[in-house]
Design an enzyme around this catalytic site. Structure first.
Site, PDB file in Angstrom:
ATOM      1  N   HIS A  87       0.817  -1.216   0.000  1.00 35.71           N
ATOM      2  CA  HIS A  87       0.000   0.000   0.000  1.00 35.71           C
ATOM      3  C   HIS A  87       0.856   1.274   0.000  1.00 35.71           C
ATOM      4  O   HIS A  87       0.358   2.344  -0.335  1.00 35.71           O
ATOM      5  CB  HIS A  87      -0.988  -0.010   1.168  1.00 35.71           C
ATOM      6  CG  HIS A  87      -0.391   0.257   2.507  1.00 35.71           C
ATOM      7  ND1 HIS A  87      -0.059  -0.740   3.393  1.00 35.71           N
ATOM      8  CD2 HIS A  87      -0.083   1.417   3.141  1.00 35.71           C
ATOM      9  CE1 HIS A  87       0.426  -0.213   4.506  1.00 35.71           C
ATOM     10  NE2 HIS A  87       0.423   1.104   4.377  1.00 35.71           N
ATOM     11  N   ASP A 117       0.107  -7.529   1.260  1.00 32.94           N
ATOM     12  CA  ASP A 117       0.558  -6.156   1.498  1.00 32.94           C
ATOM     13  C   ASP A 117       2.083  -6.075   1.586  1.00 32.94           C
ATOM     14  O   ASP A 117       2.636  -5.324   2.385  1.00 32.94           O
ATOM     15  CB  ASP A 117      -0.071  -5.566   2.762  1.00 32.94           C
ATOM     16  CG  ASP A 117       0.081  -4.042   2.819  1.00 32.94           C
ATOM     17  OD1 ASP A 117       0.228  -3.422   1.754  1.00 32.94           O
ATOM     18  OD2 ASP A 117       0.066  -3.480   3.934  1.00 32.94           O
ATOM     19  N   SER A 192       4.538   2.491   7.977  1.00 33.89           N
ATOM     20  CA  SER A 192       4.282   1.306   7.163  1.00 33.89           C
ATOM     21  C   SER A 192       5.505   0.946   6.322  1.00 33.89           C
ATOM     22  O   SER A 192       6.060   1.786   5.627  1.00 33.89           O
ATOM     23  CB  SER A 192       3.090   1.545   6.241  1.00 33.89           C
ATOM     24  OG  SER A 192       1.906   1.703   6.985  1.00 33.89           O
TER      25      SER A 192
END
Length: 258
Positions: A87, A117, A192
């Site tokens: 993402h 992911d 992230s």
């Protein structure tokens, strides 16, 4: 006889105190047992292997791409392979990688898997500082961890937070098939793709998600590196994840005269 006036001494004024700063006492650096590192030592080891990633996308009605988001990544090899979350790079027309020392590189996508992911990107560079990756199957609940990344983006780059293993083998996403490490180390947007490291400075997780809201606190999650390893290897070697069953059906309209 006329008395002679005596000189009255001026009242003494006490000197105002000044703020004094003192260096830390000279002493040998702390060395923990069993090869474990202190938190500053862990930070020194991990920070150089964590990068910032800037995602550029084309704006609506424009021929030019603009910054659409920022995240983190982990240097896997000295020749420029970098692990991150899918993402973080989703929809990118261009990617920029910023190293710990501020050096910038353009990056290309090697492979990306939205189901787990996970993604791998590549910069044309040599002599980078790869992370040391550990064995996440050896983690225990209560073990101390550090998270390194770029919360909110590059302005707060190389931020370190400290926490513990809250739980293991969490399955917060039923579609990914991955096990997650739950930690109370602060993880925020921009973290992230960054590193979650153990007491030896080994990366054992890829920071991926946080449950947020007024009723939640200290619920961060990282993809365990043991689960991520085969996905990352496939992305590097093939550009996709092998071995998944897919249903191939083509659908089109037809009428009575076909």
């Amino acid at each position: 006889e006329v008395p002679v006036p005596q000189e009255v001494p001026a009242p003494s004024v006490a000197a105002e105190p000044n703020l004094t700063l003192t260096d830390k006492p000279e002493e040998e650096k702390e060395i923990l047992t069993d090869g474990k590192l202190t938190i500053p030592q862990r930070a020194e080891k991990v920070k150089a292997s964590v990068v910032g990633i800037v995602n550029y996308q084309q704006s609506a009605g424009s021929y030019y791409s603009t910054e659409a988001g920022q995240g983190s990544g982990i240097i896997m090899s000295e020749d420029g392979y970098i692990i991150t979350n899918a993402h973080v790079i989703d929809g990118a027309m261009g990617l920029k990688v910023v190293l710990f020392d501020g050096t910038e590189y353009a990056a290309q996508i090697v492979g990306s898997d939205t189901q787990t992911d996970l993604a791998v990107i590549k910069v044309e560079a040599t002599g980078l500082t790869p992370a040391e990756f550990g064995n996440s199957d050896q983690l225990e609940v209560g073990e101390q961890l550090i998270a390194v990344g770029n919360p909110t983006g590059l302005e707060l780059g190389s931020t370190l937070t400290v926490g513990y293993v809250s739980a293991l083998n969490r399955q917060i996403d039923s579609t990914s098939g991955l096990n997650y490490i739950q930690t109370d180390a602060a993880i925020n947007p921009g973290n992230s793709g960054g590193a979650l490291a153990n007491e030896y400075g080994q990366v054992i997780g890829i920071n991926s998600a946080k449950i947020s809201g007024s009723d939640y606190e200290g619920l961060g999650f990282a993809i365990s590196i043991n689960d991520a390893q085969p996905i990352i290897d496939d992305l590097i070697n093939y550009g996709y994840v092998k071995g998944r069953v897919r249903l191939g059906i083509g659908v089109y309209e037809m009428d009575a005269f076909m």
